[in-house]
Design a protein around this motif. Structure first.
Motif, PDB file in Angstrom:
ATOM      1  N   CYS A   1      31.245  -7.307-109.016  1.00  0.00           N
ATOM      2  CA  CYS A   1      30.168  -8.182-109.499  1.00  0.00           C
ATOM      3  C   CYS A   1      30.607  -9.039-110.680  1.00  0.00           C
ATOM      4  N   GLY A   2      31.593  -8.572-111.420  1.00  0.00           N
ATOM      5  CA  GLY A   2      32.117  -9.359-112.540  1.00  0.00           C
ATOM      6  C   GLY A   2      31.360  -9.212-113.853  1.00  0.00           C
ATOM      7  N   LEU A   3      30.320  -8.371-113.886  1.00  0.00           N
ATOM      8  CA  LEU A   3      29.534  -8.257-115.123  1.00  0.00           C
ATOM      9  C   LEU A   3      30.355  -7.719-116.285  1.00  0.00           C
TER      10      LEU A   3
ATOM     11  N   PRO B   1      25.863 -12.814-109.660  1.00  0.00           N
ATOM     12  CA  PRO B   1      25.266 -11.865-110.612  1.00  0.00           C
ATOM     13  C   PRO B   1      25.515 -12.256-112.063  1.00  0.00           C
ATOM     14  N   VAL B   2      26.712 -12.761-112.352  1.00  0.00           N
ATOM     15  CA  VAL B   2      27.033 -13.122-113.741  1.00  0.00           C
ATOM     16  C   VAL B   2      26.201 -14.330-114.180  1.00  0.00           C
TER      17      VAL B   2
ATOM     18  N   LYS C   1      31.946  -3.000-107.185  1.00  0.00           N
ATOM     19  CA  LYS C   1      31.404  -3.954-106.201  1.00  0.00           C
ATOM     20  C   LYS C   1      31.777  -5.399-106.538  1.00  0.00           C
TER      21      LYS C   1
END
Ligand code: TPP
Ligand code: SF4
Ligand code: SF4
Ligand code: SF4
Lengths: 281, 84
Positions: B28-30, A221-222, B26
């Motif tokens: 996701c690391g954002l 995602p990143v 979750k």
């Protein structure tokens, strides 16, 4: 004392976490949309009980399951006629249609054409993740030319569809494009769009790491988020021509159209009052 | 305790509190990627669904910009103003 997340008051928290994959841009779109609605409610320009959501089918349309507002999850591509029907019988409603590029530009393409032609009083939020997410990452009309998807293993040979140009040409009152990589800016567009009569169309460039990212080398995602962020060009007053995008050229975000023509509700009520000699509300 | 019995971590961070709801994360690391001052990092503890939820590695560096809050797709992190 623990305070709740500022958006919990607008969420069906028993349905959170959402069904979306980790890092999917859709959660950012929903959070941003709810913040814009919150701003309107707080300043008194929108009543909470008058906000309604409608969505067709797809990961994006699933968004209608989560906000704690009246909402409807209808058949594929048909959220616009549903929302417009609600608006006509209950003109005090602010109907928000959320859908993917497949739901709104492909199967629902005919409905959106005529909703815009009529300047229907709706906020249409089209999330462009550049593929059909829910069904497995197939090519969409919006997929940039050359990109790999599940159904274009040699690269997409077709031209990409620019919904900004289409909505501007058919006469929507407000047309903007935002991106999940710039949520604060996107919130401004959505806030403005919520205050418009007539049709407001906001396209949101988003990510599907699971099924789009994986085929183009950005599975995390990143990585996909950062790749898209690199390709976003922010413009204060972009021309309609500048809305054409490609993977190489990138995506111009900004407000493309902002006008104030009468909406469909005004038009139809004025017409009814004329032929019936008044009294129709 | 926060939402419906979900536990919530409230970390004093400079002039703010960083609130993390582990069972919503979750992994996701954002939030980690968009934090301008590298406050957040990958955790090692697993939540209810097996995700290793995010942790605040350098809370004292938080500038309260809310980038993490805006970019979290899962309503798992938010900033509160007010700690001294
Ligand atoms: C009438 C009909 N045709 C086809 C489908 C299968 N279908 C479900 S979702 C979808 C596409 C969704 O793509 P998009 O609108 O881009 O949403 P996303 O999942 O990417 O958010 C399709 C073709 C269906 N459910 N109903
Ligand atoms: S399939 Fe793609 S669009 Fe659908 S939830 Fe997963 S990441 Fe999001
Ligand atoms: S508020 Fe800004 S500085 Fe603080 S943790 Fe979040 S992203 Fe980092
Ligand atoms: S952005 Fe949200 S879901 Fe993703 S790692 Fe951070 S807190 Fe967890």
């Amino acid at each position: 004392m623990a305070v709740a997340h500022p958006l919990d008051k607008y969420l069906r928290t028993d349905r959170i976490p959402t069904m979306w994959c980790p890092g999917c841009g859709l959660g950012i779109v929903m959070g941003t949309l709810l913040r814009a609605v919150d701003r309107r409610i707080k300043e008194g320009s929108l009543k909470r009980e008058n906000v309604g959501f409608a969505g067709g089918i797809g990961c994006t349309a699933r968004m209608t399951l989560y906000p704690l507002f009246d909402s409807a999850h209808v058949i594929h591509g048909r959220a616009i006629p549903f929302a417009l029907a609600v608006k006509i019988v209950k003109p005090e409603m602010k109907m928000i249609v959320v859908g993917g590029d497949g739901d709104l530009a492909a199967i629902g393409g005919n409905h959106i054409l005529h909703a815009i032609r009529r300047n229907a009083d709706l906020l249409v939020v089209m999330v462009n993740n550049m593929i059909y997410g829910m069904t497995g990452g197939q090519v969409a009309p919006t997929t940039p030319r050359g990109l790999y998807t599940t159904t274009t293993p040699y690269g997409n040979p077709e031209r990409e569809m620019n919904m900004i140009k289409l909505t501007a040409a058919l006469g929507a009152n407000y047309v903007a494009r935002g991106s999940i990589t710039h949520p604060q800016l996107l919130e401004q567009y959505l806030y403005k769009a919520l205050g418009k009569r007539g049709l407001a169309f906001v396209e949101v460039i988003s990510t599907c790491p699971e099924l789009f990212g994986r085929h183009i080398g950005f599975r995390s995602p990143v990585d996909l988020y950062m790749e898209i962020r690199k390709r976003i060009v922010i413009k204060a007053k972009p021309s309609i021509e500048e809305s054409d995008y490609s993977w190489e050229k990138g995506f111009v975000i900004g407000e493309f159209v902002d006008r104030d023509e009468p909406g469909f509700t005004d038009t139809i009520y004025e017409y009814l009052n004329k032929i019936r000699g008044g009294g129709v509300q | 305790m926060g939402v419906r019995g979900l536990s919530q971590l409230r970390i004093a961070a400079n002039k703010y509190f960083i609130n993390i709801i582990p069972d919503r994360c979750k992994e996701c690391g954002l939030c980690i990627a968009v934090c301008p001052t590298k406050v957040l990092g990958r955790g090692s503890e697993r939540n209810l669904r097996g995700f290793r939820y995010v942790v605040a590695l350098n809370p004292e560096k938080c500038i309260g910009c809310r980038n993490c809050e805006y970019n979290c797709p899962d309503f798992a992190i938010f900033i509160e103003v007010g700690a001294k």
